[in-house]
Design an enzyme around this catalytic site. Structure first.
Site, PDB file in Angstrom:
ATOM      1  N   VAL A 218       0.940  -1.281  -0.019  1.00 17.19           N
ATOM      2  CA  VAL A 218       0.029   0.076   0.141  1.00 17.19           C
ATOM      3  C   VAL A 218       1.008   1.427   0.011  1.00 17.19           C
ATOM      4  O   VAL A 218       1.867   1.263   0.662  1.00 17.19           O
ATOM      5  CB  VAL A 218      -0.927  -0.076   1.331  1.00 17.19           C
ATOM      6  CG1 VAL A 218      -0.182   0.031   2.446  1.00 17.19           C
ATOM      7  CG2 VAL A 218      -1.910   1.121   1.187  1.00 17.19           C
ATOM      8  N   SER A 219       0.489   2.298  -0.591  1.00 19.49           N
ATOM      9  CA  SER A 219       1.252   3.468  -0.828  1.00 19.49           C
ATOM     10  C   SER A 219       2.367   3.283  -1.413  1.00 19.49           C
ATOM     11  O   SER A 219       2.727   2.754  -2.520  1.00 19.49           O
ATOM     12  CB  SER A 219       1.055   4.110   0.613  1.00 19.49           C
ATOM     13  OG  SER A 219       1.573   5.510   0.490  1.00 19.49           O
ATOM     14  N   LEU A 220       3.587   3.718  -0.585  1.00 20.57           N
ATOM     15  CA  LEU A 220       4.903   3.455  -1.186  1.00 20.57           C
ATOM     16  C   LEU A 220       5.196   1.909  -1.545  1.00 20.57           C
ATOM     17  O   LEU A 220       5.649   1.358  -2.119  1.00 20.57           O
ATOM     18  CB  LEU A 220       5.998   4.201  -0.434  1.00 20.57           C
ATOM     19  CG  LEU A 220       7.398   4.350  -1.031  1.00 20.57           C
ATOM     20  CD1 LEU A 220       7.072   5.098  -2.594  1.00 20.57           C
ATOM     21  CD2 LEU A 220       8.426   5.177  -0.118  1.00 20.57           C
ATOM     22  N   GLY A 222       3.001   0.102  -2.485  1.00 21.73           N
ATOM     23  CA  GLY A 222       2.262  -0.293  -3.881  1.00 21.73           C
ATOM     24  C   GLY A 222       3.347  -0.058  -4.907  1.00 21.73           C
ATOM     25  O   GLY A 222       3.056  -0.560  -5.834  1.00 21.73           O
TER      26      GLY A 222
END
Length: 353
Positions: A218-220, A222
């Site tokens: 998730v987020s970075l 990701g």
């Protein structure tokens, strides 16, 4: 009136806090009382103390289920006390230590229980939390959960349950620049080595099916997730939730708190140096080596990363790929968690069957 940094944290992250274990009443009560960013950590840590005390009281009474729930929730509160508090490293580290301590105490009493593990990496080790489904009739497949810039393994209980309920084991880790590793190792763009180290650890476990390994980030995270599976045929599936394609393209538009956190966690000496470092967080060359099935989840209202990056990733990979663009989704799509979390868990189960 709250200062700009407090307002930024509230506006950007409130759905994420609630999705990942913060009681909505607590969120409203605590954030309404904070006017200065410098008070953020101590306010959330005080709330963490309340939940930790409940957990310790339940533990002393032999109420282990309640103890596990309270202590795991306390860990989340301490985590959100420190998650972007890099300008105050002593306070941040104290809150982080309490988050780790509370989750470690909770692990035997979670349903299913968790196990703290160490993953050998370079000259040190990466901390992880391993949980196996209770009702598994066979050695389970495993999903590796990768945090982002400001998340850690202490934030992942609700995400783990999605996979555990479907018979998949979970391995939540703190990679370089994350959680317990952030004090020794700076965040880095090349995660292929991290991915190899995780597989080497899974190979040592007779209670995990090393031939069926998926990754969710998730987020970075990701970004880290597709980067670590690139060129590695052993990974069977990958979900990239709200990650950038090339961080350098997005860096100038990041919120101030996020820029400061990136500078601290890459161990950059200045924002200028952090900006240069962001150029190395790129899938431009690695994406074509991604051959396992890839699921991309992205929110069209993402304030951190450009939607174009999600389309670039879809165009660039060599294997099967699906992009789910949620038109009203924010960064992490936690404001629409019901639109993607169950979908991802079902997809991952199918890929690892």
């Amino acid at each position: 009136m709250p200062d700009a940094l407090v307002l930024s944290a509230i506006e950007n992250w409130s759905p994420r806090f609630v999705t990942n274990g913060v009681d909505i009443a607590d969120f409203n009560r605590l954030t309404s009382s904070i006017e200065r960013w410098s008070d953020w950590c101590k306010t959330w840590s005080k709330a963490g103390n309340e939940h930790r005390l409940l957990g310790e009281e339940a533990l002393a009474s032999g109420e282990h289920l309640s103890a596990g729930a309270h202590l795991a929730q306390a860990a989340v509160y301490y985590h959100f006390a420190k998650f972007l508090f890099v300008d105050y490293p002593d306070e941040m580290r104290t809150a982080h230590s309490l988050a780790v301590e509370c989750l470690d105490k909770a692990l035997p009493y979670l349903q299913p229980a968790g196990e703290r593990v160490a993953i050998a990496f370079e000259n040190t080790s990466l901390a992880g939390i391993l949980r196996r489904p209770r009702s598994s009739t066979q050695v389970p497949a495993v999903v590796v959960l990768i945090p982002g810039l400001d998340s850690t393994k202490e934030e992942f209980r609700s995400t783990e349950q999605l996979f555990l309920h479907r018979g998949l084991a979970t391995l939540s880790i703190d990679g370089p620049g994350q959680g317990e590793a952030e004090y020794q190792l700076g965040a880095r763009g090349d995660w292929e080595g991290v991915g190899a180290a995780i597989l080497a650890f899974i190979d040592t476990r007779s209670d995990l099916d090393a031939s069926r390994v998926g990754v969710w980030g998730v987020s970075l995270g990701g970004y880290y997730a597709p980067r670590m599976v690139s060129g590695n045929p052993r990974y069977r599936a990958c979900t990239a939730l709200s990650g950038p394609f090339h961080l350098g393209d997005d860096f100038d538009h990041l919120p101030e708190l996020t820029k400061r956190a990136f500078m601290a966690r890459t161990k950059s000496a200045s924002i200028k140096e952090a900006r240069e470092c962001a150029e190395t967080f790129s899938l431009r060359e690695a994406a074509s080596s991604i051959r396992c099935p890839l699921q991309i989840i992205f929110g069209a209202q993402d304030r951190l990363f450009s939607t174009e990056g999600a389309y670039q990733l879809r165009r660039s990979v060599s294997g099967p790929v699906e992009l789910i663009m949620l038109e009203q989704g924010n960064h992490g799509c936690s404001n629409l968690s019901y639109r993607h979390r169950y979908l991802t868990a079902d997809w991952m189960r199918a890929q690892l069957a």
